[in-house]
Write an enzyme that holds these catalytic residues in place. Structure first.
Site, PDB file in Angstrom:
ATOM      1  N   CYS A 224     -12.492  11.757  -4.055  1.00 30.11           N
ATOM      2  CA  CYS A 224     -12.070  13.146  -4.191  1.00 30.11           C
ATOM      3  C   CYS A 224     -10.823  13.089  -5.066  1.00 30.11           C
ATOM      4  O   CYS A 224     -10.487  12.030  -5.599  1.00 30.11           O
ATOM      5  CB  CYS A 224     -11.840  13.821  -2.844  1.00 30.11           C
ATOM      6  SG  CYS A 224     -10.452  13.217  -1.863  1.00 30.11           S
TER       7      CYS A 224
ATOM      8  N   THR B 217      -7.463  13.080  -4.668  1.00 29.19           N
ATOM      9  CA  THR B 217      -6.478  12.042  -4.319  1.00 29.19           C
ATOM     10  C   THR B 217      -7.111  10.889  -3.559  1.00 29.19           C
ATOM     11  O   THR B 217      -6.494   9.840  -3.414  1.00 29.19           O
ATOM     12  CB  THR B 217      -5.360  12.607  -3.425  1.00 29.19           C
ATOM     13  OG1 THR B 217      -5.946  13.030  -2.189  1.00 29.19           O
ATOM     14  CG2 THR B 217      -4.615  13.752  -4.097  1.00 29.19           C
TER      15      THR B 217
ATOM     16  N   HIS C 203      -8.681 -11.877  10.780  1.00 31.70           N
ATOM     17  CA  HIS C 203      -8.855 -10.468  10.447  1.00 31.70           C
ATOM     18  C   HIS C 203      -9.827  -9.772  11.404  1.00 31.70           C
ATOM     19  O   HIS C 203      -9.694  -8.584  11.676  1.00 31.70           O
ATOM     20  CB  HIS C 203      -9.337 -10.320   9.005  1.00 31.70           C
ATOM     21  CG  HIS C 203      -8.432 -10.984   8.022  1.00 31.70           C
ATOM     22  ND1 HIS C 203      -7.146 -10.550   7.786  1.00 31.70           N
ATOM     23  CD2 HIS C 203      -8.616 -12.064   7.238  1.00 31.70           C
ATOM     24  CE1 HIS C 203      -6.583 -11.333   6.888  1.00 31.70           C
ATOM     25  NE2 HIS C 203      -7.451 -12.266   6.540  1.00 31.70           N
TER      26      HIS C 203
END
Length: 143
Positions: A65, A67, A133
């Protein structure tokens, strides 16, 4: 390999370009919209794309989109989605390596098409590292 694509009006042109690039590279883009530069609401396209990735109908997604913020926020409401807003190739690579991001998000009004291709390439060429992670990723969903 199917790839979910979603954008609002601000990301429409970049989405179209990246879908063509992905076709040329042997991927099968699945377009969840939008289908023009007419003003629209990104959640209308983000939610179906996120559903397709969560269900395994698409291997991963690419969304955009203006931003990148609004569509990222929407995508990340889905428990099985880890959408990462990336504006540089290194960020995209790390999003995959450390966060196992399954939707790459681009800020369409803030990156050139050339930079977007570099970001997508960095994401595609990176591999999830797992290990330490995974412990963090396991803590992301709200139970």
């Amino acid at each position: 390999m199917k790839v979910a694509f979603a954008s609002d009006h601000a990301g429409y042109e970049l989405k179209q370009s990246l879908m063509e690039l992905m076709k040329q590279r042997g991927y099968e883009p699945v377009d969840f919209g939008t289908n023009s530069t007419d003003s629209c609401d990104y959640p209308d396209y983000a939610h179906p794309a996120a559903d397709a990735v969560e269900k395994g109908e698409c291997a991963f997604g690419i969304a955009m989109c203006g931003t990148g913020n609004g569509i990222s926020m929407t995508l990340n409401k889905h428990q099985g989605i880890r959408a990462a807003l990336c504006w540089e190739p290194e960020i995209a690579a790390l999003a995959k390596q450390h966060n196992n991001a399954n939707i790459l998000v681009l800020p369409a009004r803030f990156v050139s098409e050339e930079m977007a291709v570099k970001i997508v390439d960095a994401y595609l060429n990176a591999e999830y590292e797992g290990g330490r992670h995974q412990r963090r990723i396991d803590k992301i969903p709200v139970h």
